[in-house]
Scaffold this motif. Structure first.
Motif, PDB file in Angstrom:
ATOM      1  N   ASP A   1     -73.148 -99.086   1.408  1.00  0.00           N
ATOM      2  CA  ASP A   1     -74.355 -99.893   1.230  1.00  0.00           C
ATOM      3  C   ASP A   1     -74.359-100.455  -0.190  1.00  0.00           C
ATOM      4  OD1 ASP A   1     -76.825-101.081   1.119  1.00  0.00           O
ATOM      5  OD2 ASP A   1     -77.968 -99.317   1.761  1.00  0.00           O
ATOM      6  N   LEU A   2     -73.978-101.718  -0.323  1.00  0.00           N
ATOM      7  CA  LEU A   2     -73.883-102.334  -1.649  1.00  0.00           C
ATOM      8  C   LEU A   2     -75.228-102.356  -2.362  1.00  0.00           C
ATOM      9  CD1 LEU A   2     -71.843-103.741  -3.549  1.00  0.00           C
ATOM     10  CD2 LEU A   2     -72.584-105.915  -2.574  1.00  0.00           C
ATOM     11  N   ASN A   3     -76.308-102.410  -1.597  1.00  0.00           N
ATOM     12  CA  ASN A   3     -77.632-102.451  -2.210  1.00  0.00           C
ATOM     13  C   ASN A   3     -77.957-101.187  -2.998  1.00  0.00           C
ATOM     14  OD1 ASN A   3     -78.337-105.030  -1.246  1.00  0.00           O
ATOM     15  ND2 ASN A   3     -78.928-104.182   0.743  1.00  0.00           N
ATOM     16  N   LYS A   4     -77.232-100.112  -2.705  1.00  0.00           N
ATOM     17  CA  LYS A   4     -77.470 -98.851  -3.414  1.00  0.00           C
ATOM     18  C   LYS A   4     -76.603 -98.711  -4.655  1.00  0.00           C
ATOM     19  CE  LYS A   4     -79.137 -96.205   0.568  1.00  0.00           C
ATOM     20  NZ  LYS A   4     -78.944 -95.000   1.424  1.00  0.00           N
ATOM     21  N   VAL A   5     -75.713 -99.669  -4.870  1.00  0.00           N
ATOM     22  CA  VAL A   5     -74.895 -99.640  -6.082  1.00  0.00           C
ATOM     23  C   VAL A   5     -75.768-100.076  -7.259  1.00  0.00           C
ATOM     24  CG1 VAL A   5     -72.901-100.644  -7.262  1.00  0.00           C
ATOM     25  CG2 VAL A   5     -72.769-100.068  -4.829  1.00  0.00           C
ATOM     26  N   ILE A   6     -75.798 -99.266  -8.292  1.00  0.00           N
ATOM     27  CA  ILE A   6     -76.672 -99.515  -9.429  1.00  0.00           C
ATOM     28  C   ILE A   6     -76.079-100.607 -10.324  1.00  0.00           C
ATOM     29  CG2 ILE A   6     -77.712 -98.468 -11.489  1.00  0.00           C
ATOM     30  CD1 ILE A   6     -77.524 -95.780  -9.976  1.00  0.00           C
ATOM     31  N   PRO A   7     -76.868-101.621 -10.703  1.00  0.00           N
ATOM     32  CA  PRO A   7     -76.379-102.637 -11.641  1.00  0.00           C
ATOM     33  C   PRO A   7     -75.814-101.992 -12.903  1.00  0.00           C
ATOM     34  CG  PRO A   7     -78.496-103.296 -10.736  1.00  0.00           C
ATOM     35  CD  PRO A   7     -78.264-101.887 -10.276  1.00  0.00           C
ATOM     36  N   ALA A   8     -74.815-102.639 -13.489  1.00  0.00           N
ATOM     37  CA  ALA A   8     -74.172-102.059 -14.662  1.00  0.00           C
ATOM     38  C   ALA A   8     -73.707-103.148 -15.609  1.00  0.00           C
ATOM     39  CB  ALA A   8     -72.972-101.192 -14.245  1.00  0.00           C
ATOM     40  N   ILE A   9     -73.785-102.833 -16.894  1.00  0.00           N
ATOM     41  CA  ILE A   9     -73.250-103.728 -17.915  1.00  0.00           C
ATOM     42  C   ILE A   9     -72.179-102.978 -18.688  1.00  0.00           C
ATOM     43  CG2 ILE A   9     -75.008-103.162 -19.668  1.00  0.00           C
ATOM     44  CD1 ILE A   9     -74.857-106.224 -20.417  1.00  0.00           C
ATOM     45  N   PHE A  10     -71.093-103.684 -18.977  1.00  0.00           N
ATOM     46  CA  PHE A  10     -69.930-103.080 -19.618  1.00  0.00           C
ATOM     47  C   PHE A  10     -69.698-103.729 -20.977  1.00  0.00           C
ATOM     48  CE2 PHE A  10     -69.580-102.405 -15.136  1.00  0.00           C
ATOM     49  CZ  PHE A  10     -69.198-101.083 -15.042  1.00  0.00           C
TER      50      PHE A  10
ATOM     51  N   LYS B   1     -83.540 -91.691 -10.686  1.00  0.00           N
ATOM     52  CA  LYS B   1     -84.153 -93.014 -10.500  1.00  0.00           C
ATOM     53  C   LYS B   1     -83.755 -93.978 -11.611  1.00  0.00           C
ATOM     54  CE  LYS B   1     -88.108 -91.344  -7.827  1.00  0.00           C
ATOM     55  NZ  LYS B   1     -89.587 -91.308  -7.693  1.00  0.00           N
ATOM     56  N   VAL B   2     -82.452 -94.173 -11.739  1.00  0.00           N
ATOM     57  CA  VAL B   2     -81.898 -95.071 -12.744  1.00  0.00           C
ATOM     58  C   VAL B   2     -81.697 -96.456 -12.133  1.00  0.00           C
ATOM     59  CG1 VAL B   2     -79.806 -95.555 -14.102  1.00  0.00           C
ATOM     60  CG2 VAL B   2     -80.802 -93.250 -14.088  1.00  0.00           C
ATOM     61  N   GLY B   3     -82.033 -97.505 -12.899  1.00  0.00           N
ATOM     62  CA  GLY B   3     -81.890 -98.872 -12.413  1.00  0.00           C
ATOM     63  C   GLY B   3     -80.799 -99.667 -13.095  1.00  0.00           C
ATOM     64  N   LEU B   4     -80.189 -99.097 -14.152  1.00  0.00           N
ATOM     65  CA  LEU B   4     -79.145 -99.805 -14.897  1.00  0.00           C
ATOM     66  C   LEU B   4     -78.224 -98.808 -15.556  1.00  0.00           C
ATOM     67  CD1 LEU B   4     -77.972-102.472 -16.169  1.00  0.00           C
ATOM     68  CD2 LEU B   4     -79.490-102.019 -18.108  1.00  0.00           C
ATOM     69  N   LEU B   5     -76.913 -99.024 -15.403  1.00  0.00           N
ATOM     70  CA  LEU B   5     -75.909 -98.262 -16.133  1.00  0.00           C
ATOM     71  C   LEU B   5     -75.376 -99.124 -17.276  1.00  0.00           C
ATOM     72  CD1 LEU B   5     -73.828 -96.842 -13.133  1.00  0.00           C
ATOM     73  CD2 LEU B   5     -75.582 -95.637 -14.448  1.00  0.00           C
ATOM     74  N   MET B   6     -75.228 -98.526 -18.445  1.00  0.00           N
ATOM     75  CA  MET B   6     -74.598 -99.198 -19.579  1.00  0.00           C
ATOM     76  C   MET B   6     -73.377 -98.372 -19.944  1.00  0.00           C
ATOM     77  SD  MET B   6     -77.940-100.407 -21.793  1.00  0.00           S
ATOM     78  CE  MET B   6     -76.979-101.567 -22.779  1.00  0.00           C
ATOM     79  N   MET B   7     -72.183 -98.985 -19.817  1.00  0.00           N
ATOM     80  CA  MET B   7     -70.952 -98.214 -19.903  1.00  0.00           C
ATOM     81  C   MET B   7     -69.886 -98.929 -20.729  1.00  0.00           C
ATOM     82  SD  MET B   7     -70.734 -96.865 -15.937  1.00  0.00           S
ATOM     83  CE  MET B   7     -70.150 -95.220 -16.390  1.00  0.00           C
ATOM     84  N   PRO B   8     -68.880 -98.183 -21.189  1.00  0.00           N
ATOM     85  CA  PRO B   8     -67.752 -98.810 -21.879  1.00  0.00           C
ATOM     86  C   PRO B   8     -66.940 -99.670 -20.915  1.00  0.00           C
ATOM     87  CG  PRO B   8     -67.815 -96.429 -22.263  1.00  0.00           C
ATOM     88  CD  PRO B   8     -68.778 -96.710 -21.178  1.00  0.00           C
TER      89      PRO B   8
END
Length: 201
Positions: A190-199, A167-174
């Motif tokens: 389903d794009l809605n299931k793609v988890i938001p991410a910051i790089f 149940k992750v809502g945000l990925l923080m990645m290189p």
């Protein structure tokens, strides 16, 4: 230092930097210095995921990555009008400093404090272990409780599979993972299931 509740920007206009970002992925061999100079006051790029599924949308990920390496600031992909309410999953390889990314995501976090988990390599040099300890201190300012695990996850798909079960809502990645993430999102059913991410560069 304990995490403090954050006042988010709910109700305000949702940011969209795709117009600004166009030169980042259309300039051959990466953004030129003249175009880059136009963005010198911009502290981040914030990009709605919905753009990736538009019928006429095309992006050169090689040019985009080269441009973002020159830009040297965080890039956030998110869902419009959907605040991040579930925990953050942070990928640490031994080099990243997510300090600027934490500042970028603050407006997208709920006013209540949410947890985070850091995924770190089994083996780190002494210098990288010091960076890891610094990341733990920084993360505790924004998230709690903070989990810490050692796992062999490689691709964005691996992280998504793990994140969905946790149940992750945000990925923080290189930053180097951004092309893999964009491809994953563009090919998702389903794009809605793609988890938001910051790089983070």
């Amino acid at each position: 230092m304990e995490a403090k509740a954050i006042q988010n920007h709910g109700g305000q206009a949702q940011p969209d930097d795709w117009v600004s970002a166009r030169s980042f992925y259309t300039c051959k061999n990466g953004i030129c210095n003249d175009c880059l100079a136009k963005h010198e006051n911009k502290k981040q790029l914030i990009l709605p995921l919905s753009k990736l599924k538009e019928q006429d949308f095309k992006i050169d990920l090689g040019h985009f990555l080269k441009s973002l390496a020159k830009f040297e600031r965080p890039v956030l992909f998110y869902h419009l009008n959907h605040p991040i309410n579930e925990q953050a999953l942070i990928k640490f390889t031994g080099h990243e400093n997510f300090e600027n990314s934490f500042e970028v995501i603050k407006p997208f976090l709920p006013t209540t404090i949410i947890p985070a988990t850091i995924i770190s390599p089994y083996a780190l040099s002494k210098n990288n272990r010091l960076k890891e300890q610094k990341l733990v201190r920084q993360t505790k300012q924004y998230f709690e409780p903070l989990g810490f695990i050692k796992l062999h996850l490689h691709s964005v798909a691996d992280y998504h599979e793990y994140a969905e079960s946790e149940k992750v809502g945000l990925l923080m990645m290189p930053l180097k993972d951004l092309p893999d993430y964009v491809q994953y999102a563009m090919h998702s059913k389903d794009l809605n299931k793609v988890i938001p991410a910051i790089f983070q560069p």
